[in-house]
Design a protein around this motif. Structure first.
Motif, PDB file in Angstrom:
ATOM      1  N   ARG A 162      -7.967  42.401 -15.398  1.00  0.00           N
ATOM      2  CA  ARG A 162      -7.248  43.175 -14.401  1.00  0.00           C
ATOM      3  C   ARG A 162      -8.226  43.783 -13.387  1.00  0.00           C
ATOM      4  O   ARG A 162      -8.043  43.642 -12.176  1.00  0.00           O
ATOM      5  N   SER A 163      -9.261  44.423 -13.870  1.00  0.00           N
ATOM      6  CA  SER A 163     -10.214  45.049 -12.956  1.00  0.00           C
ATOM      7  C   SER A 163     -10.888  44.024 -12.069  1.00  0.00           C
ATOM      8  O   SER A 163     -11.181  44.283 -10.908  1.00  0.00           O
ATOM      9  N   ASN A 164     -11.150  42.848 -12.643  1.00  0.00           N
ATOM     10  CA  ASN A 164     -11.801  41.811 -11.859  1.00  0.00           C
ATOM     11  C   ASN A 164     -10.925  41.321 -10.720  1.00  0.00           C
ATOM     12  O   ASN A 164     -11.414  41.087  -9.618  1.00  0.00           O
ATOM     13  N   ILE A 165      -9.653  41.152 -11.012  1.00  0.00           N
ATOM     14  CA  ILE A 165      -8.754  40.677  -9.965  1.00  0.00           C
ATOM     15  C   ILE A 165      -8.531  41.775  -8.931  1.00  0.00           C
ATOM     16  O   ILE A 165      -8.444  41.523  -7.733  1.00  0.00           O
ATOM     17  N   GLU A 166      -8.512  42.986  -9.407  1.00  0.00           N
ATOM     18  CA  GLU A 166      -8.240  44.136  -8.556  1.00  0.00           C
ATOM     19  C   GLU A 166      -9.397  44.405  -7.576  1.00  0.00           C
ATOM     20  O   GLU A 166      -9.178  44.756  -6.414  1.00  0.00           O
ATOM     21  N   LEU A 167     -10.621  44.162  -8.073  1.00  0.00           N
ATOM     22  CA  LEU A 167     -11.823  44.610  -7.353  1.00  0.00           C
ATOM     23  C   LEU A 167     -11.881  44.230  -5.868  1.00  0.00           C
ATOM     24  O   LEU A 167     -12.054  45.111  -5.026  1.00  0.00           O
ATOM     25  N   PRO A 168     -11.754  42.946  -5.523  1.00  0.00           N
ATOM     26  CA  PRO A 168     -11.891  42.638  -4.093  1.00  0.00           C
ATOM     27  C   PRO A 168     -10.634  42.973  -3.294  1.00  0.00           C
ATOM     28  O   PRO A 168     -10.631  42.826  -2.077  1.00  0.00           O
ATOM     29  N   ASN A 169      -9.591  43.419  -3.972  1.00  0.00           N
ATOM     30  CA  ASN A 169      -8.330  43.655  -3.271  1.00  0.00           C
ATOM     31  C   ASN A 169      -7.956  45.124  -3.224  1.00  0.00           C
ATOM     32  O   ASN A 169      -6.827  45.469  -2.911  1.00  0.00           O
ATOM     33  N   LEU A 170      -8.909  45.972  -3.558  1.00  0.00           N
ATOM     34  CA  LEU A 170      -8.591  47.399  -3.605  1.00  0.00           C
ATOM     35  C   LEU A 170      -8.147  47.910  -2.239  1.00  0.00           C
ATOM     36  O   LEU A 170      -7.340  48.831  -2.142  1.00  0.00           O
ATOM     37  N   ASP A 171      -8.671  47.298  -1.181  1.00  0.00           N
ATOM     38  CA  ASP A 171      -8.276  47.768   0.155  1.00  0.00           C
ATOM     39  C   ASP A 171      -6.785  47.543   0.397  1.00  0.00           C
ATOM     40  O   ASP A 171      -6.125  48.365   1.010  1.00  0.00           O
ATOM     41  N   ILE A 172      -6.278  46.422  -0.131  1.00  0.00           N
ATOM     42  CA  ILE A 172      -4.854  46.162   0.048  1.00  0.00           C
ATOM     43  C   ILE A 172      -4.034  47.045  -0.885  1.00  0.00           C
ATOM     44  O   ILE A 172      -2.944  47.501  -0.536  1.00  0.00           O
ATOM     45  N   ALA A 173      -4.567  47.275  -2.064  1.00  0.00           N
ATOM     46  CA  ALA A 173      -3.774  47.928  -3.103  1.00  0.00           C
ATOM     47  C   ALA A 173      -3.796  49.447  -3.015  1.00  0.00           C
ATOM     48  O   ALA A 173      -3.098  50.121  -3.750  1.00  0.00           O
ATOM     49  N   SER A 174      -4.632  49.986  -2.131  1.00  0.00           N
ATOM     50  CA  SER A 174      -4.698  51.439  -2.094  1.00  0.00           C
ATOM     51  C   SER A 174      -4.174  51.958  -0.754  1.00  0.00           C
ATOM     52  O   SER A 174      -4.098  51.225   0.231  1.00  0.00           O
ATOM     53  N   ASN A 175      -3.792  53.235  -0.744  1.00  0.00           N
ATOM     54  CA  ASN A 175      -3.282  53.830   0.498  1.00  0.00           C
ATOM     55  C   ASN A 175      -4.449  54.321   1.351  1.00  0.00           C
ATOM     56  O   ASN A 175      -5.612  54.090   1.041  1.00  0.00           O
ATOM     57  N   LYS A 176      -4.118  55.029   2.420  1.00  0.00           N
ATOM     58  CA  LYS A 176      -5.172  55.416   3.368  1.00  0.00           C
ATOM     59  C   LYS A 176      -6.204  56.356   2.751  1.00  0.00           C
ATOM     60  O   LYS A 176      -7.346  56.410   3.172  1.00  0.00           O
ATOM     61  N   LEU A 177      -5.781  57.121   1.748  1.00  0.00           N
ATOM     62  CA  LEU A 177      -6.711  58.065   1.127  1.00  0.00           C
ATOM     63  C   LEU A 177      -7.603  57.385   0.086  1.00  0.00           C
ATOM     64  O   LEU A 177      -8.480  58.001  -0.494  1.00  0.00           O
ATOM     65  N   GLY A 178      -7.316  56.099  -0.163  1.00  0.00           N
ATOM     66  CA  GLY A 178      -8.121  55.397  -1.146  1.00  0.00           C
ATOM     67  C   GLY A 178      -7.574  55.505  -2.551  1.00  0.00           C
ATOM     68  O   GLY A 178      -8.232  55.111  -3.508  1.00  0.00           O
ATOM     69  N   VAL A 179      -6.369  56.057  -2.691  1.00  0.00           N
ATOM     70  CA  VAL A 179      -5.785  56.140  -4.027  1.00  0.00           C
ATOM     71  C   VAL A 179      -5.143  54.791  -4.354  1.00  0.00           C
ATOM     72  O   VAL A 179      -4.370  54.258  -3.564  1.00  0.00           O
ATOM     73  N   VAL A 180      -5.487  54.255  -5.511  1.00  0.00           N
ATOM     74  CA  VAL A 180      -5.004  52.925  -5.867  1.00  0.00           C
ATOM     75  C   VAL A 180      -3.575  52.999  -6.393  1.00  0.00           C
ATOM     76  O   VAL A 180      -3.249  53.842  -7.232  1.00  0.00           O
ATOM     77  N   ASN A 181      -2.749  52.127  -5.868  1.00  0.00           N
ATOM     78  CA  ASN A 181      -1.360  52.037  -6.311  1.00  0.00           C
ATOM     79  C   ASN A 181      -1.308  51.132  -7.541  1.00  0.00           C
ATOM     80  O   ASN A 181      -1.429  49.915  -7.445  1.00  0.00           O
ATOM     81  N   ARG A 182      -1.154  51.733  -8.711  1.00  0.00           N
ATOM     82  CA  ARG A 182      -1.244  50.967  -9.957  1.00  0.00           C
ATOM     83  C   ARG A 182      -0.165  49.898 -10.065  1.00  0.00           C
ATOM     84  O   ARG A 182      -0.414  48.799 -10.543  1.00  0.00           O
ATOM     85  N   GLY A 183       1.015  50.250  -9.613  1.00  0.00           N
ATOM     86  CA  GLY A 183       2.116  49.292  -9.681  1.00  0.00           C
ATOM     87  C   GLY A 183       1.800  48.051  -8.871  1.00  0.00           C
ATOM     88  O   GLY A 183       2.002  46.923  -9.315  1.00  0.00           O
ATOM     89  N   LYS A 184       1.259  48.281  -7.697  1.00  0.00           N
ATOM     90  CA  LYS A 184       0.927  47.175  -6.810  1.00  0.00           C
ATOM     91  C   LYS A 184      -0.123  46.273  -7.450  1.00  0.00           C
ATOM     92  O   LYS A 184      -0.032  45.044  -7.390  1.00  0.00           O
ATOM     93  N   VAL A 185      -1.125  46.918  -8.077  1.00  0.00           N
ATOM     94  CA  VAL A 185      -2.173  46.145  -8.740  1.00  0.00           C
ATOM     95  C   VAL A 185      -1.569  45.327  -9.875  1.00  0.00           C
ATOM     96  O   VAL A 185      -1.860  44.133 -10.024  1.00  0.00           O
ATOM     97  N   THR A 186      -0.705  45.969 -10.671  1.00  0.00           N
ATOM     98  CA  THR A 186      -0.089  45.260 -11.793  1.00  0.00           C
ATOM     99  C   THR A 186       0.668  44.038 -11.306  1.00  0.00           C
ATOM    100  O   THR A 186       0.549  42.946 -11.872  1.00  0.00           O
ATOM    101  N   ARG A 187       1.429  44.213 -10.229  1.00  0.00           N
ATOM    102  CA  ARG A 187       2.169  43.073  -9.685  1.00  0.00           C
ATOM    103  C   ARG A 187       1.211  41.967  -9.243  1.00  0.00           C
ATOM    104  O   ARG A 187       1.404  40.788  -9.524  1.00  0.00           O
ATOM    105  N   MET A 188       0.148  42.389  -8.569  1.00  0.00           N
ATOM    106  CA  MET A 188      -0.840  41.439  -8.066  1.00  0.00           C
ATOM    107  C   MET A 188      -1.482  40.661  -9.217  1.00  0.00           C
ATOM    108  O   MET A 188      -1.598  39.431  -9.182  1.00  0.00           O
ATOM    109  N   VAL A 189      -1.847  41.392 -10.258  1.00  0.00           N
ATOM    110  CA  VAL A 189      -2.520  40.774 -11.395  1.00  0.00           C
ATOM    111  C   VAL A 189      -1.567  39.831 -12.130  1.00  0.00           C
ATOM    112  O   VAL A 189      -1.928  38.691 -12.459  1.00  0.00           O
ATOM    113  N   ASP A 190      -0.332  40.313 -12.351  1.00  0.00           N
ATOM    114  CA  ASP A 190       0.642  39.469 -13.046  1.00  0.00           C
ATOM    115  C   ASP A 190       0.873  38.178 -12.284  1.00  0.00           C
ATOM    116  O   ASP A 190       0.945  37.091 -12.865  1.00  0.00           O
TER     117      ASP A 190
END
Lengths: 510, 340
Positions: free
Chosen positions: A353-381
């Motif tokens: 999960r972290s590996n897939i998430e890593l290069p896509n954190l810019d897409i998965a997080s909001n302007k403040l840099g907080v990561v949207n976990r749901g979005k990451v989960t969907r992306m990873v799945d």
């Protein structure tokens, strides 16, 4: 070992070995005669390496019997294995980079004069062994300064210095050029002639015919069959390895060649990338062929912005882009699945999960840099589903997956974002036939989506089987380009070995 | 590879770790020269004698830390073991024990710490940073406990039956001179010679390098990895114990804060001398030079009347600089290799 007259020098029966949650070996048998090369075949995760680690004492078996030179062995450890004459040459070369050739060869059993290590004596003996193998190496060279192929020779020499009678070679050719492979085979034949038994593990089935006498096939931790190599044909071997027929080794899909996407003009980056120019198109797979060390990896690294460029321009969709680091490349839709999965492609200690998430954190997080976990989960799945990555859960360490699945993770992490160009550097190295086909399918999928795929590979059959157009490199330069319909192994090889003669170089320098 | 008959000087310089040592040695000489320009007493006989004595403890702890660093681990307990050794010796002597026996008992205690460090790291697979941070705190605690959270009285106090013996120990370790040089320096030199021999010429030494270079390869080659790591930590604790003895001899009392932050000095001495914290490289000659740089800064900046703070700033910069030079030199080599 005194003269042993039995038929088999290694007899393994009913070997079982479990790791937490997995039965890695299930009632496996294995036989080896002296003076033969036995190929041990199977897909990744079939248990070949585990079996060999049991034989060489790295792992302890749970049950089963082990006879070496007819002698029943109860407990095995690396030291005991060495005494019995079992030596293993690991897939990941295990050398101390900071020590010299001779020091590595005698590591753990240094020759001593009283208290002192007998350096000169070890150097002389190392030199003698290297010479007996016709390997031109100074024993006092630091191993870290040698190319991989030479390091491997040192491993073999090391095994011989222990007077090994049983040699296990795990994927010995995966990092060698064809010339180096020939040298390796010469040595293997010599060892065989000396009456040593050799276990040879390789995924490159086409090279087996040059040296192998018999084959043992494993699948899913089980013994499948043992036979003379000559008695089997390739498709039979593959079918037994995979457990099903693979209809198409190289599935090809036809696409309309579209607009030009990537254009590289006069790229220079060090000695291995000299005046490289090429273009790639929508709906095609561009093969980048050549020998190992031809500068292909360097070219991809320079394009991707990992290594600095000296000069040259890169255009995507007709627009010139500046790539000074990988971030620039990614932002412009150009991504790279690097050659060395474990070193460059994955954070092996992090979860999938972290590996897939890593290069896509810019897409998965909001302007403040907080990561949207749901979005990451969907992306990873989605990535796991699309690429049929086989795993217990996305939370397992990426390093624990088999080679093929690791490669899928490397690729999938890029494809969750909109890319224009995807570069695959040796994506099928060290993975099994079935996983290779899946990787080809992924490339074909991308091609159909109108993404430009650049495919670097040293294995000519797959370049010919998958690519639509081939560029050949040699010595840091592009030496030729051809449509796949005109491409043959001979032509590619001819271009791949078109080295500059000294005269040309002198002319160019003037 | 083909030019087997290399220039012997070139070969010496390119040998393991020698390059960095020579670079730093040149720096050291320049440093001494500058200090002597500012204060001509710096290289005077009196100060040189003092300087050599000052260098000694840094050399000793540097040797221990050097061994551990080459195996790609670290020992943070050194300073506390120095303190523990110092306090135990002094407390036992003050309580009427034979000084030799006191030294022996405290040495055994310190070696036990080395074994524990080694076992925790090698067999229990604790990160060395954490394991030795734990023993660091424990040992400092023991140093405080042995005499009820008080520094001890003088070990050569009036009325003690062992007064003469204790006096002898003090002279042997700190105040006495042999061939015009303080004994402390000779002790350091002897320890250095022994451990340099072990590291450079015995199979144990080879294993220390091998483990730091590639644990997996060492294990598969039949090297007893846990035992070698324990040996390295044992050497480190031994060196710390000796340093504790010297500290005790110097002050004549047990001080609970003895050896405070020596582990970092030891890292600095090793690193300045070219021992990589990543393991696998470096030679003990580097510790000689590194410890000298440290002590020369210590002594020299005092001789030219600067503040302690400034010394710390400068020494910190030297640590970074010396590693930086090494990194740059090595990466330079790397790109050279790629272009072959």
């Amino acid at each position: 070992m005194e003269q042993y007259q039995g038929e088999y020098i290694v007899e393994l029966d009913g070997i079982c070995k479990s790791f937490p949650g997995v039965k890695a070996l299930d009632n496996v048998r294995f036989r080896l005669r002296s003076g033969e090369v036995m190929a041990l075949l199977g897909e990744n995760g079939a248990g070949k390496s585990t079996l060999m680690k049991v034989l060489s004492g790295v792992y302890q078996r749970d049950s089963g019997t082990m006879k070496i030179f007819g002698q029943n062995i109860d407990a095995m450890n690396p030291k005991r294995a060495q005494e019995l004459g079992v030596a293993i040459i690991h897939q990941e070369l295990n050398m101390c980079q900071h020590l010299t050739v001779a020091e590595n060869m005698f590591l753990g059993r240094e020759k001593k004069k009283g208290l002192v290590v007998a350096q000169r004596q070890m150097n002389e003996e190392a030199g003698r062994i290297l010479k007996s193998l016709d390997i031109d190496l100074d024993p006092t060279t630091l191993v870290g300064s040698l190319p991989v192929s030479k390091q491997q020779m040192v491993e073999i020499a090391k095994a011989l210095s222990t007077n090994a009678r049983i040699l296990i070679m795990d994927e010995p050719t995966s990092a060698l050029t064809s010339k180096e492979i020939e040298e390796l085979f010469r040595i293997v034949r010599q060892l065989k002639a000396e009456g040593r038994g050799i276990v040879y593990i390789s995924h490159r089935l086409e090279e087996l015919q040059h040296i192998v006498d018999r084959v043992t096939i494993m699948r899913d931790g089980q013994y499948i069959l043992e036979n003379d190599f000559a008695a089997m044909d390739m498709s039979e071997i593959i079918a037994n390895m995979v457990g099903r027929e693979i209809k198409e080794k190289f599935p090809r899909v036809h696409c309309e060649k579209g607009r030009k996407i990537l254009e590289v003009k006069h790229l220079n980056a060090g000695r291995m990338v000299r005046d490289v120019s090429f273009e790639s198109y929508e709906g095609e797979i561009l093969g980048l062929a050549g020998l190992m060390g031809a500068g292909r990896t360097e070219t991809t690294r320079a394009i991707f912005g990992v290594d600095p460029k000296e000069s040259g321009q890169i255009f995507i969709d007709g627009r010139e882009i500046k790539i000074n680091n990988p971030m620039d490349a990614i932002r412009n839709g150009l991504v790279l699945a690097p050659e060395d999965r474990k070193k460059d492609g994955l954070c092996t200690k992090l979860s999938v999960r972290s590996n897939i998430e890593l290069p896509n954190l810019d897409i998965a997080s909001n302007k403040l840099g907080v990561v949207n976990r749901g979005k990451v989960t969907r992306m990873v799945d989605e990535a796991i589903r699309n690429f049929t990555i086989k795993l217990a859960s996305p939370e397992v360490d990426a390093g624990s997956l088999s080679g093929g699945n690791q490669q899928k993770v490397v690729v999938s992490k890029w494809l969750t974002r909109q890319s224009r160009v995807v570069i695959f550097d040796e994506p099928t190295r060290g993975i099994d036939v079935a996983a290779k086909v899946e990787i080809y399918h992924i490339m074909n999928q991308l091609k159909q989506q109108g993404i430009s795929v650049i495919f670097v590979s040293s294995e000519m059959p797959e370049v010919l089987g998958i690519a639509d157009r081939v560029i050949v490199m040699c010595d840091g330069r592009i030496t030729g380009e051809m449509d796949i319909s005109d491409a043959t192994q001979e032509r590619i090889l001819e271009l791949a070995t078109r080295f500059e003669t000294k005269l040309d170089a002198a002319k160019a320098a003037v | 590879m083909e030019n087997k008959k290399q220039n012997p000087i070139k070969k010496f310089v390119s040998a393991r770790g020698v390059g960095q040592v020579l670079t730093v040695l040149v720096g050291l000489v320049i440093l001494c020269f500058i200090f002597n320009l500012i204060n001509s007493n710096f290289l005077g006989p009196r100060n040189v004698a003092n300087l050599l004595r000052q260098i000694a403890p840094y050399i000793i702890i540097g040797i221990g830390q050097g061994y551990v660093l080459i195996t790609a681990n670290i020992d943070l307990s050194i300073g506390s073991v120095v303190g523990m050794s110092c306090m135990m010796i002094a407390t036992l002597i003050c309580n009427g024990l034979n000084p030799y026996l006191a030294i022996l008992i405290s040495l055994i205690a310190c070696l036990a710490v080395g074994v524990i460090n080694g076992e925790l790291v090698a067999r229990c697979k604790l990160p060395p940073f954490v394991a030795t941070l734990g023993t660091q705190t424990i040992c400092r605690g023991i140093a405080q406990l042995v005499n009820g959270n008080l520094n001890t009285d003088s070990i050569v106090g009036a009325g003690s039956q062992w007064r003469e013996v204790a006096e002898g120990v003090r002279n042997f370790c700190y105040y006495g001179k042999t061939f015009g040089v303080y004994n402390t320096f000779w002790i350091a030199l002897v320890i250095w010679l022994i451990f340099n021999f072990i590291l450079a010429y015995t199979s144990t030494g080879r294993h220390v390098y091998a483990i730091g270079s590639n644990v997996e390869a060492s294990k598969l080659s039949g090297v007893n990895v846990p035992r070698t790591i324990v040996k390295a930590y044992l050497i480190s604790s031994f060196c710390a114990a000796v340093t504790g003895l010297i500290t005790c001899a110097q002050s004549g009392t047990g001080t609970m804060n003895a050896g405070m932050s020596y582990e970092t000095f030891a890292v600095a001495a090793s690193v300045i001398g070219g021992i990589s914290t990543m393991g696998g490289t470096g030679i003990l000659s580097g510790v000689l030079v590194g410890a000298s740089v440290w002590a020369v800064m210590d002594n020299g900046l005092q001789m030219v009347n600067t503040q302690v703070g400034l010394k710390n700033v400068v020494v910190g910069m030297i640590v970074i600089l010396s590693v930086l030079i090494d990194v740059v030199r090595r990466s330079g080599k790397l790109s050279f290799k790629r272009n072959k």
